[in-house]
Each structure stands twice: as structure tokens, then as C-alpha cells.
Design a protein around this motif. Structure first.
Motif, PDB file in Angstrom:
ATOM      1  N   PHE A  20     -14.414  -7.019   2.742  1.00  0.00           N
ATOM      2  CA  PHE A  20     -13.722  -7.768   1.696  1.00  0.00           C
ATOM      3  C   PHE A  20     -14.003  -9.268   1.782  1.00  0.00           C
ATOM      4  N   ALA A  21     -14.324  -9.775   2.953  1.00  0.00           N
ATOM      5  CA  ALA A  21     -14.589 -11.209   3.096  1.00  0.00           C
ATOM      6  C   ALA A  21     -16.026 -11.472   2.685  1.00  0.00           C
ATOM      7  N   PRO A  22     -16.393 -12.678   2.317  1.00  0.00           N
ATOM      8  CA  PRO A  22     -15.537 -13.856   2.211  1.00  0.00           C
ATOM      9  C   PRO A  22     -14.912 -14.036   0.836  1.00  0.00           C
ATOM     10  N   ASN A  23     -15.251 -13.196  -0.139  1.00  0.00           N
ATOM     11  CA  ASN A  23     -14.737 -13.352  -1.508  1.00  0.00           C
ATOM     12  C   ASN A  23     -13.457 -12.555  -1.687  1.00  0.00           C
ATOM     13  N   PHE A  24     -12.385 -12.998  -1.071  1.00  0.00           N
ATOM     14  CA  PHE A  24     -11.174 -12.196  -1.033  1.00  0.00           C
ATOM     15  C   PHE A  24      -9.943 -13.076  -1.014  1.00  0.00           C
ATOM     16  N   GLU A  25      -8.836 -12.465  -1.305  1.00  0.00           N
ATOM     17  CA  GLU A  25      -7.531 -13.067  -1.088  1.00  0.00           C
ATOM     18  C   GLU A  25      -6.602 -11.931  -0.689  1.00  0.00           C
ATOM     19  N   VAL A  26      -5.936 -12.080   0.446  1.00  0.00           N
ATOM     20  CA  VAL A  26      -4.996 -11.070   0.931  1.00  0.00           C
ATOM     21  C   VAL A  26      -3.590 -11.591   0.673  1.00  0.00           C
ATOM     22  N   LYS A  27      -2.807 -10.767  -0.023  1.00  0.00           N
ATOM     23  CA  LYS A  27      -1.436 -11.157  -0.352  1.00  0.00           C
ATOM     24  C   LYS A  27      -0.468 -10.136   0.226  1.00  0.00           C
ATOM     25  N   PRO A  28       0.232 -10.483   1.316  1.00  0.00           N
ATOM     26  CA  PRO A  28       1.234  -9.558   1.848  1.00  0.00           C
ATOM     27  C   PRO A  28       2.537  -9.648   1.048  1.00  0.00           C
ATOM     28  N   LYS A  29       3.276  -8.542   1.041  1.00  0.00           N
ATOM     29  CA  LYS A  29       4.565  -8.502   0.349  1.00  0.00           C
ATOM     30  C   LYS A  29       5.496  -7.613   1.155  1.00  0.00           C
ATOM     31  N   ILE A  30       6.634  -8.164   1.532  1.00  0.00           N
ATOM     32  CA  ILE A  30       7.654  -7.402   2.251  1.00  0.00           C
ATOM     33  C   ILE A  30       8.872  -7.324   1.338  1.00  0.00           C
ATOM     34  N   SER A  31       9.273  -6.105   0.994  1.00  0.00           N
ATOM     35  CA  SER A  31      10.347  -5.893   0.031  1.00  0.00           C
ATOM     36  C   SER A  31      11.511  -5.172   0.695  1.00  0.00           C
ATOM     37  N   ASN A  32      12.717  -5.515   0.250  1.00  0.00           N
ATOM     38  CA  ASN A  32      13.927  -4.861   0.727  1.00  0.00           C
ATOM     39  C   ASN A  32      14.477  -4.015  -0.414  1.00  0.00           C
ATOM     40  N   ASP A  33      14.719  -2.744  -0.160  1.00  0.00           N
ATOM     41  CA  ASP A  33      15.261  -1.834  -1.167  1.00  0.00           C
ATOM     42  C   ASP A  33      16.784  -1.954  -1.156  1.00  0.00           C
ATOM     43  N   LEU A  34      17.284  -2.928  -1.894  1.00  0.00           N
ATOM     44  CA  LEU A  34      18.721  -3.188  -1.939  1.00  0.00           C
ATOM     45  C   LEU A  34      19.417  -2.236  -2.906  1.00  0.00           C
ATOM     46  N   HIS A  35      20.663  -1.889  -2.598  1.00  0.00           N
ATOM     47  CA  HIS A  35      21.487  -1.130  -3.535  1.00  0.00           C
ATOM     48  C   HIS A  35      22.245  -2.161  -4.365  1.00  0.00           C
ATOM     49  N   GLU A  36      22.049  -2.083  -5.671  1.00  0.00           N
ATOM     50  CA  GLU A  36      22.713  -3.024  -6.568  1.00  0.00           C
ATOM     51  C   GLU A  36      23.513  -2.251  -7.602  1.00  0.00           C
ATOM     52  N   ALA A  37      24.707  -2.738  -7.898  1.00  0.00           N
ATOM     53  CA  ALA A  37      25.543  -2.097  -8.910  1.00  0.00           C
ATOM     54  C   ALA A  37      26.321  -3.164  -9.660  1.00  0.00           C
ATOM     55  N   ASP A  38      26.283  -3.052 -10.982  1.00  0.00           N
ATOM     56  CA  ASP A  38      27.075  -3.957 -11.816  1.00  0.00           C
ATOM     57  C   ASP A  38      28.534  -3.533 -11.778  1.00  0.00           C
TER      58      ASP A  38
END
Length: 161
Positions: A20-38
Motif C-alpha cells: 500500500f505504501a507509499p501512495n496511501f493513507e491509513v485512517k484508524p477508527k475506534i467506535s463505541n456501540d452505545l445504547h441510546e434511547a430518547d
């Protein structure tokens, strides 16, 4: 600009799937699966944190025709594919083949960080060792024959069960 081996995808036995290098961009994403209720009556919504996180990576960049690459990079790409010259479509097709016909988990190397652990005991965040990756999505260009292929590969990070 980094070396072409700085960001690469391999099988568990060390077979290089893509550089993938050198023409690349790595984007990490850490997500939290929250419980949401109106709530009714103007009360603020309820949010409960169950500590259910997911870790994803997106690698975006360009595959180049091997004749446009520096010699060492071209040699490695041609050796990896087993042909010369190697087109961008050849590189995307190799990635698609390994994703759909071979399967993971895969090892992704990004500089000093590696996504190689297949057992929770092998994860060492301080040393930059993360769980291995699975390919979640590949987005190649729709036109054939281009001299450069922009691509995006999305990975999910985690240990296999």
C-alpha cells in the motif's frame, strides 16, 4: 516518502498480498456501540456505555503501473504477482482474490505498528502489536485500463474465533 514495504498486507504465512505504501493513507477508527434511547416530556436522552468497542482501519490510495514505480518497488510488485509488467488492475484483482478466495485473518503492517495478533495474549499495545485484520470492503475504481487505480480497503481489527 516511506519505503513501499512500510504499509503492506500479508497472509499469516508471510505471503505479500498488497503493497500500500507509499501512495496511501491509513485512517484508524475506534467506535463505541452505545445504547441510546430518547425520552419523552423534554427529558434528556438516556445513554448507556456498555464498553463495546470496535476497531476499524481504512487504507486509501493509488495502485500504480509497475513501469511507473521505483525499481525496488516494481521488482517486488512483479515478483508478488508473478508477471511483468503489473497493471493497477492486476494488483486490485490480487487483493480481491485473497479477500474472496483465500480469506483472513491477514497481517497488516503500518510502519512500526503491526496488526498481527491472532490470540488476545499476543496483543501488546505498548509495543504496537494489535489484533490481526479481516477485509471488510474493497472499493476499486469502476473503469478498466487506467494507469492509476484509486482504491479503498476497509479492515476490521480483531482476533479470530
Amino acid at each position: 516518502m516511506g519505503d513501499h514495504t512500510d504499509v503492506r498486507l500479508e497472509t499469516q504465512d508471510g505471503t505479500v498480498v498488497a503493497y500500500f505504501a507509499p501512495n496511501f493513507e491509513v485512517k484508524p477508527k475506534i467506535s463505541n456501540d452505545l445504547h441510546e434511547a430518547d425520552r419523552s416530556g423534554g427529558d434528556p436522552p438516556v445513554v448507556r456505555d456498555g464498553q463495546r468497542y470496535s476497531h476499524d482501519l481504512s487504507v486509501q490510495g493509488v495502485f500504480e503501473h509497475s513501469s511507473n514505480l521505483p525499481a525496488a518497488h516494481a521488482d517486488d510488485v512483479e515478483s508478488m504477482v508473478g508477471a511483468a509488467p503489473v497493471t493497477p488492475r492486476d494488483q486490485v484483482n490480487r487483493l480481491v482474490y485473497y479477500a474472496t478466495q483465500v480469506g483472513g485473518p491477514f497481517h497488516l503492517y503500518e510502519g512500526a505498528d503491526e496488526y498481527t495478533a491472532t490470540d488476545p495474549a499476543d496483543v501488546n499495545l505498548r509495543a504496537g502489536v494489535y489484533p490481526a485484520v479481516q477485509i471488510a470492503e474493497i472499493t476499486p475504481p469502476s473503469q478498466a485500463g487506467l494507469p492509476r487505480f484509486e482504491y479503498a480497503v476497509d479492515f476490521t481489527v480483531g482476533v479470530p474465533r
